[in-house]
Scaffold this active site. Structure first.
Site, PDB file in Angstrom:
ATOM      1  N   LYS A 139       5.136  29.545  13.284  1.00  0.00           N
ATOM      2  CA  LYS A 139       4.987  30.968  13.603  1.00  0.00           C
ATOM      3  C   LYS A 139       5.496  31.270  15.020  1.00  0.00           C
ATOM      4  O   LYS A 139       5.726  30.340  15.821  1.00  0.00           O
ATOM      5  CB  LYS A 139       3.520  31.368  13.419  1.00  0.00           C
ATOM      6  CG  LYS A 139       3.041  31.272  11.957  1.00  0.00           C
ATOM      7  CD  LYS A 139       1.610  31.769  11.797  1.00  0.00           C
ATOM      8  CE  LYS A 139       1.150  31.698  10.343  1.00  0.00           C
ATOM      9  NZ  LYS A 139      -0.229  32.228  10.164  1.00  0.00           N
ATOM     10  N   HIS A 144       2.133  28.304   9.083  1.00  0.00           N
ATOM     11  CA  HIS A 144       1.764  28.719   7.727  1.00  0.00           C
ATOM     12  C   HIS A 144       2.083  27.570   6.783  1.00  0.00           C
ATOM     13  O   HIS A 144       3.075  26.862   6.980  1.00  0.00           O
ATOM     14  CB  HIS A 144       2.569  29.943   7.277  1.00  0.00           C
ATOM     15  CG  HIS A 144       2.529  30.138   5.785  1.00  0.00           C
ATOM     16  ND1 HIS A 144       1.481  30.761   5.158  1.00  0.00           N
ATOM     17  CD2 HIS A 144       3.367  29.716   4.805  1.00  0.00           C
ATOM     18  CE1 HIS A 144       1.696  30.735   3.845  1.00  0.00           C
ATOM     19  NE2 HIS A 144       2.829  30.100   3.602  1.00  0.00           N
TER      20      HIS A 144
HETATM   21  P1  RTP Z   1      -1.376  31.060   6.286  1.00  0.00           P
HETATM   22  O1  RTP Z   1      -1.312  31.820   4.976  1.00  0.00           O
HETATM   23  O2  RTP Z   1      -0.713  31.793   7.414  1.00  0.00           O
HETATM   24  O3  RTP Z   1      -0.904  29.650   6.122  1.00  0.00           O
HETATM   25  O4  RTP Z   1      -2.899  30.929   6.730  1.00  0.00           O
HETATM   26  P2  RTP Z   1      -4.135  30.500   5.834  1.00  0.00           P
HETATM   27  O5  RTP Z   1      -3.692  30.213   4.426  1.00  0.00           O
HETATM   28  O6  RTP Z   1      -4.854  29.419   6.555  1.00  0.00           O
HETATM   29  O7  RTP Z   1      -5.024  31.815   5.875  1.00  0.00           O
HETATM   30  P3  RTP Z   1      -4.932  33.119   4.932  1.00  0.00           P
HETATM   31  O8  RTP Z   1      -6.307  33.409   4.423  1.00  0.00           O
HETATM   32  O9  RTP Z   1      -3.827  33.004   3.941  1.00  0.00           O
HETATM   33  O10 RTP Z   1      -4.564  34.272   5.981  1.00  0.00           O
HETATM   34  C1  RTP Z   1      -3.252  34.491   6.415  1.00  0.00           C
HETATM   35  C2  RTP Z   1      -3.261  34.714   7.909  1.00  0.00           C
HETATM   36  O11 RTP Z   1      -3.969  35.922   8.190  1.00  0.00           O
HETATM   37  C3  RTP Z   1      -4.700  35.778   9.395  1.00  0.00           C
HETATM   38  N1  RTP Z   1      -6.109  35.982   9.142  1.00  0.00           N
HETATM   39  N2  RTP Z   1      -6.871  36.654   9.943  1.00  0.00           N
HETATM   40  N3  RTP Z   1      -9.097  37.938  11.161  1.00  0.00           N
HETATM   41  C4  RTP Z   1      -9.268  37.303  10.010  1.00  0.00           C
HETATM   42  O12 RTP Z   1     -10.333  37.205   9.461  1.00  0.00           O
HETATM   43  C5  RTP Z   1      -8.099  36.649   9.420  1.00  0.00           C
HETATM   44  N4  RTP Z   1      -8.108  35.978   8.298  1.00  0.00           N
HETATM   45  C6  RTP Z   1      -6.831  35.548   8.113  1.00  0.00           C
HETATM   46  C7  RTP Z   1      -4.487  34.378   9.911  1.00  0.00           C
HETATM   47  O13 RTP Z   1      -3.515  34.430  10.952  1.00  0.00           O
HETATM   48  C8  RTP Z   1      -3.982  33.635   8.699  1.00  0.00           C
HETATM   49  O14 RTP Z   1      -3.134  32.573   9.072  1.00  0.00           O
HETATM   50 MG    MG Z   2      -2.510  31.554   3.310  1.00  0.00          MG
END
Ligand code: RTP
Ligand code: MG
Length: 143
Positions: free
Chosen positions: A11, A117
Site C-alpha cells: 500500500k 493487502h
Molecule cells: P485488506 O483487504 O486491505 O487486505 O485488509 P483486511 O482483509 O485485513 O481487512 P478488511 O476487513 O478487508 O478491510 C479492508 C481495509 O479497510 C480498512 N479497515 N478499516 N476502521 C475500521 O474498522 C477498518 N476496518 C477495515 C483497513 O485498512 C483494511 O485493510
Molecule cells: Mg480484505
C-alpha cells in the site's frame, strides 16, 4: 498442498517508506514466488472497484482516499497455500493486534495505513488477480 495464487498489494504507506524490497524478501523466504508485478497509481474508480465489497462500510471513503494517496506495488504470489500463507505473513488488519514479526507489526502505522493487502479466499484471489493482471502478464509454474 495446493499450489495457489494470491493478490498482494504493498500500500502507499509502505511504498513511501521504501520497504518494497524488505517485504518482497519476506514473501520469498516464506516460499512464495512473485510471478507478476506492477507499480501503479490507482485512480479513484479503480480503488473503489477493488474494495467494492466494503462500499457500505463507514471506513470506505477513508480507505479509498488512502489507496490513491500514492503509488502501490501490486503482485501475484504463487506457492503452496499461498492465500493463507500470505495472510499469516501480513498479520492482523490492525497493526496493534498483529503478531510480532508480521509485516503489519513491523511496517504499519494504523488500521487505515496498514502496509499490505492480501486476498482472503480462493474466489477473491481469482477475482482480484484478474482485476489487475491479464493471463499473459503472469509467469508462474501453474498454468
Ligand atoms: P485488506 O483487504 O486491505 O487486505 O485488509 P483486511 O482483509 O485485513 O481487512 P478488511 O476487513 O478487508 O478491510 C479492508 C481495509 O479497510 C480498512 N479497515 N478499516 N476502521 C475500521 O474498522 C477498518 N476496518 C477495515 C483497513 O485498512 C483494511 O485493510
Ligand atoms: Mg480484505
Amino acid at each position: 498442498m495446493a499450489l495457489e495464487r494470491t493478490l498482494s498489494i504493498i500500500k502507499p504507506d509502505a511504498v513511501a517508506k521504501n520497504v518494497i524490497g524488505e517485504i518482497y524478501a519476506r514473501f520469498e523466504k516464506a516460499g512464495l514466488k512473485i510471478v507478476a508485478a506492477k507499480m501503479k497509481q490507482l485512480s479513484r474508480k479503480e480503488a473503489e472497484g477493488f474494495y467494492a465489497v466494503h462500499r457500505a462500510r463507514p471506513f470506505f471513503n477513508a480507505l479509498v482516499e488512502f489507496m490513491i494517496s500514492g503509488p502501490v506495488m501490486i503482485q501475484v504470489l504463487e506457492g503452496d497455500n499461498a492465500i493463507a500463507r500470505n495472510r499469516e505473513l501480513m498479520g492482523a488488519t490492525n497493526p496493534k493486534d498483529a503478531a510480532p514479526g508480521t509485516i503489519r507489526a513491523d511496517f504499519a502505522d494504523s488500521i487505515d495505513a496498514n502496509a499490505v493487502h492480501g486476498s482472503d479466499a480462493a474466489e477473491t484471489a481469482k477475482t482480484e488477480i484478474a482485476y489487475f493482471f491479464a493471463a499473459t502478464e503472469i509467469h508462474g509454474d501453474r498454468s
